[in-house]
Motif scaffolding. Sequence first.
Motif, PDB file in Angstrom:
ATOM      1  N   UNK A  72       0.820  -1.209   0.000  1.00  0.00           N
ATOM      2  CA  UNK A  72       0.000   0.000   0.000  1.00  0.00           C
ATOM      3  C   UNK A  72       0.853   1.257   0.000  1.00  0.00           C
ATOM      4  N   UNK A  73       2.005   1.184   0.652  1.00  0.00           N
ATOM      5  CA  UNK A  73       2.916   2.314   0.620  1.00  0.00           C
ATOM      6  C   UNK A  73       3.584   2.430  -0.730  1.00  0.00           C
TER       7      UNK A  73
ATOM      8  N   UNK B 101       1.166   3.497  -3.321  1.00  0.00           N
ATOM      9  CA  UNK B 101       0.343   4.634  -2.898  1.00  0.00           C
ATOM     10  C   UNK B 101      -1.120   4.317  -3.121  1.00  0.00           C
ATOM     11  N   UNK B 102      -1.502   3.124  -2.713  1.00  0.00           N
ATOM     12  CA  UNK B 102      -2.849   2.656  -2.995  1.00  0.00           C
ATOM     13  C   UNK B 102      -3.375   1.877  -1.791  1.00  0.00           C
ATOM     14  N   UNK B 103      -4.344   2.441  -1.057  1.00  0.00           N
ATOM     15  CA  UNK B 103      -4.789   1.808   0.186  1.00  0.00           C
ATOM     16  C   UNK B 103      -5.563   0.514  -0.042  1.00  0.00           C
TER      17      UNK B 103
ATOM     18  N   UNK C  24       4.841   6.488  -0.536  1.00  0.00           N
ATOM     19  CA  UNK C  24       3.457   6.750  -0.164  1.00  0.00           C
ATOM     20  C   UNK C  24       3.091   8.212  -0.392  1.00  0.00           C
TER      21      UNK C  24
ATOM     22  N   UNK D 130      -2.466  10.970  -0.667  1.00  0.00           N
ATOM     23  CA  UNK D 130      -3.357   9.824  -0.446  1.00  0.00           C
ATOM     24  C   UNK D 130      -3.461   9.530   1.049  1.00  0.00           C
ATOM     25  N   UNK D 131      -2.318   9.621   1.726  1.00  0.00           N
ATOM     26  CA  UNK D 131      -2.289   9.273   3.144  1.00  0.00           C
ATOM     27  C   UNK D 131      -2.088  10.529   3.994  1.00  0.00           C
TER      28      UNK D 131
ATOM     29  N   UNK E  27      -0.130  11.994   6.003  1.00  0.00           N
ATOM     30  CA  UNK E  27       1.160  12.372   6.582  1.00  0.00           C
ATOM     31  C   UNK E  27       1.064  13.790   7.133  1.00  0.00           C
TER      32      UNK E  27
END
Lengths: 348, 262
Positions: free
Chosen positions: A93-94, A97-99, A235, B86-87, B89
């Motif tokens: 996922x990191x 970059x895709x959960x 990520x 996306x995340x 951070x």
Amino acid sequence: MRSRSDRFSFIELLIFAAVAFAVLCLCVCIGSVSISLADTLSVLWDGVKYQAGWTSAAPEGLQASIILSVRLPRVLCVAMTGAALALAGGAMQGLLKNPLADGSTLGVSSGAALGAVIAIALGIRFPGLPFAGTMVMAIVFAFLSLVLILTLAYRLDYSLATNTIILIGVIFSMFVSSLMNIIVTFAADRIQNITFWTMGSLQGASYQNALVLLGVLVIFGGIILRRAQELNAFAVSEDNARHIGVDVRRVKLVILITVSALIGVCVSIGGSIGFVGLVTPHIVRMLVGPNHRRLLPASLFGGAVFLMLADLAARTLLSPIELPIGVVTSLVGAVMFVVIFYRSRRRG
Amino acid sequence: MLQVNDLTVRYGDLTIVDHLNFTVEEGQWLMVAGPNGAGKSTMLNAVTQGTVYTGQVLFEGENMKKKKAAERARCVGVLMQNHFAEYAFSVEEVVALGRYSHAPGMRSRSRWYAGSDIGRGGGDDRAVEDALALTGMISQRKQSILTLSGGELQRTFLAQVFAQNPKLLLLDEPTNHLDLVYQKQVFELISQWLQTPGRAVISVVHDLSLAKAYGTKALLMNHGRAVACGSAEEILVSQYLDSVYRMDVAGWMRQMLGQWTE
């Protein structure tokens, strides 16, 4: 909210480990024959003493044999499989970059299962190492699947959008599953039933399996944990990773090989158990944040806890009938998939 | 500082960058202008080794191709025009990533768990603090990048590249979709950054007024080729611009500005 530190602190490590240990004890206690926590702990302690050579009296009795030769090896294998799958999921996922990336959604687990089935059908073995043939084939096929899926995805859509990669993964899984069905049909005398390979089971797992899993976790898990900072960069974005000086191609290759090894070994021991690597990092990310220095170690414990609980549910919910463990994880995972997908779409 | 010799990038039959030559020296701000599809961004990509090319890219006389990834990042930093987070951070985490190439501090810190901060590179923390302060992101350092506005996100990545402390900074339309306030902020910050000796900037710009105001040197591109290259005053004039953009550029600019005279 409390400000998050950069690293997994010692206190957090203790908390996560304590929870994992508590769940482990719980899973050893509960089953078709319930054994009290005190008895369980005393049998475990006796077992440790005997193994360490402090006493020559091996633990005896029905309870001791249920715990030490049936439940403990199984629960240990479940815990480590969960940890390995969650770590692999978190790393993918990191990296992508895709959960929604996970061994099961990308089709890597199916690929690994196909490799294992081929190895068994053709009788590929290494002398002296009973299950190494299956394992090596599972790892190789997991890696080939990953490379194939990613190459296809890059060809179709360079930005590697969530939809593209998941779609390719699903189609690939279906294709591989039908190949696997053909092989299983023709070599039915040698291969466990197809449910094992599609839904997984750790029923009858041995200490030998546990030892293999431990070795794999230490080596490949260690490699992934050491790449936490690079995974953070990926990520944020692959371009950003390149710009700040990450050797993008090398790190990618290392992670892909490592992930393949983790998934390949898990599949060859317990079949393909879906969605563990999807659900765990997602929940853990809500607890400790997206920084891989914290996310990865927390996922190790989280994955162990999640899969031990799933296995417990599989054993006890419809007792005396035992469900394949993958049924439980897929039930939870599919719902979680929709939730994550919905959220990321709304944001995008 | 940077010397580009005979740079050519081809994707299949398409030639995106066509035998390009130019140099950038210390203290210079090179503005790369030209119509869409002129090959400007691809050229930047080749400089950072993000695409396959023929020709040479030399940094201080050394071939960029031969440098290791981390070494390259200590020479050349990049600020992109778009960032899709996306995340969640934090700002601080993103900025700290800028220190990656200044290993070994960064790498030893990527141990998965450590009880104390002993052995933590003090220089890294310093650089991150300075970059946060310079870009005005200190008060938002703990904030998730998912909740930032476009301007704040761009300043976060500007802070990252400041923390990276490269000698040459590449900007790909850094203020493309930022409002005027942020546009001014970003350009002022970069021109301040350039004051320190030993640094240079290359930026791709569409706004020719900005190019004229901040650029010391200009490279005008069309169809992958250099139409003209030289000091900004000499290049950003009607003689070259009108043929490249096929319109009366200066006339249009004056007409636009004319609306503001009182």
